[in-house]
Design a protein around this motif. Sequence first.
Motif, PDB file in Angstrom:
ATOM      1  N   SER A 137       0.635  -1.254   0.138  1.00  0.00           N
ATOM      2  CA  SER A 137      -0.008   0.147   0.191  1.00  0.00           C
ATOM      3  C   SER A 137       0.875   1.262  -0.021  1.00  0.00           C
ATOM      4  O   SER A 137       1.697   1.294   0.713  1.00  0.00           O
ATOM      5  CB  SER A 137      -1.083   0.017   1.387  1.00  0.00           C
ATOM      6  OG  SER A 137      -1.641   1.251   1.115  1.00  0.00           O
ATOM      7  N   ARG A 156      -0.382  -4.074   4.189  1.00  0.00           N
ATOM      8  CA  ARG A 156      -1.391  -3.782   3.587  1.00  0.00           C
ATOM      9  C   ARG A 156      -1.324  -3.462   1.930  1.00  0.00           C
ATOM     10  O   ARG A 156      -0.027  -3.242   1.650  1.00  0.00           O
ATOM     11  CB  ARG A 156      -2.200  -2.531   4.049  1.00  0.00           C
ATOM     12  CG  ARG A 156      -2.588  -3.098   5.258  1.00  0.00           C
ATOM     13  CD  ARG A 156      -3.015  -1.694   6.096  1.00  0.00           C
ATOM     14  NE  ARG A 156      -3.987  -2.070   7.424  1.00  0.00           N
ATOM     15  CZ  ARG A 156      -3.826  -1.269   8.509  1.00  0.00           C
ATOM     16  NH1 ARG A 156      -2.793  -0.100   8.438  1.00  0.00           N
ATOM     17  NH2 ARG A 156      -4.434  -1.434   9.477  1.00  0.00           N
ATOM     18  N   ASP A 309      -7.995  -4.340   7.095  1.00  0.00           N
ATOM     19  CA  ASP A 309      -8.030  -3.489   6.143  1.00  0.00           C
ATOM     20  C   ASP A 309      -8.849  -3.768   4.898  1.00  0.00           C
ATOM     21  O   ASP A 309      -8.509  -4.021   3.996  1.00  0.00           O
ATOM     22  CB  ASP A 309      -6.578  -3.280   5.440  1.00  0.00           C
ATOM     23  CG  ASP A 309      -6.177  -2.342   4.325  1.00  0.00           C
ATOM     24  OD1 ASP A 309      -6.985  -1.141   4.697  1.00  0.00           O
ATOM     25  OD2 ASP A 309      -5.705  -2.441   3.657  1.00  0.00           O
TER      26      ASP A 309
END
Length: 360
Positions: A137, A156, A309
């Motif tokens: 991410s 993530r 998430d």
Amino acid sequence: LQGSEFLFPDHLPLDLDLRESREEGADDPLEFERGLSTGRIQGVFDSMNTGRFRKGNPIGAFGAAWDDSGLHNETFWLGWSAAARWAWNPSGGDPQQHTAEFMQIYYGPQASGMIEVYRSMQRQARAWQRTWDRVVSRVRGPGFGNSNGKGIGTTRYDQTLNLPELPKLPNLDVRQQFSPRYKGFLAAALARQAESDVLIHALQDNLGRASRNRYNLEVMLSLAHFTGHHWRLLIGLAEAEHLLEQASHSKPKEALSQIAAAHNRVALVELEGEDAFAAMTHTFERSQFPKGQSVNGRAFVHVLDDTKDHWASRTADWSFMQAPERSMGLGQWRKQLREVIVGFAVKHGLPVPTLVGERN
């Protein structure tokens, strides 16, 4: 009745080719391979007809669907009806019978081909979900941990795509990288684009046939347009790259026309994407508002989870669905290409061509 799938639930059995290329070096926990999905309706039926369900002498059952992946509530009715039916009578009809009866009862007896519409919706949604790179991410830092402990499973991921390489002045030198990298994605886009056209026509046809729950069809139609745009995005970027590559071997006047055409091809597909997202949002919000509203001066506070998430938890509104495309930086890419176009035109004494969405 739904797990982590995006856009539309896996109601029915599907034979899916789940093998897709991913961003190199990403620590992706998902492993995709070809296999048969049995479908969640079959799963509900099996759950209601096994010893696990009856072992504790239950007094009832409920059908759940997670909101974390952001699916619209209208996409869940086939599953919810199955849970209600078999909670009342676990052996009352098999999944195939239930699905056929649901389509007639829910949409009315004049509705046609709705089982195949659902299958196409699933294929479109699963293909859309898997034709993105999954990269560490860029918008969220690591998580606190997961149910296995602190510091475990903290990475993530975002969905995105790499854009074609920009040509370099003075000779418009460029390497093809988008089409080779996304060869599998482009093959999927070509196959799914044809299916998307058939799906949209089938939904439009049933909007005229259905005597009940027409809004449900409108939700699916807006999703079909949204996924259909994705195939045109992939194909459009490949076409733009091809034009840029051609320009590197062309005479100045023709080359300028080709790089301008590449710019305009991307600009048009970007505008189409925002229009498809806006139309989908308008349809969705006729019945299902964003997760938070600011009312009477009291601001809704959207706090991200320290551990989970989930896709739909990234934003309070529907913009999480358009985030993968927006993350690509199409506007910045076009801005940089415009600078190349202007520089090349000035160098060769040519007028700057008209560009979509730009002022010359």
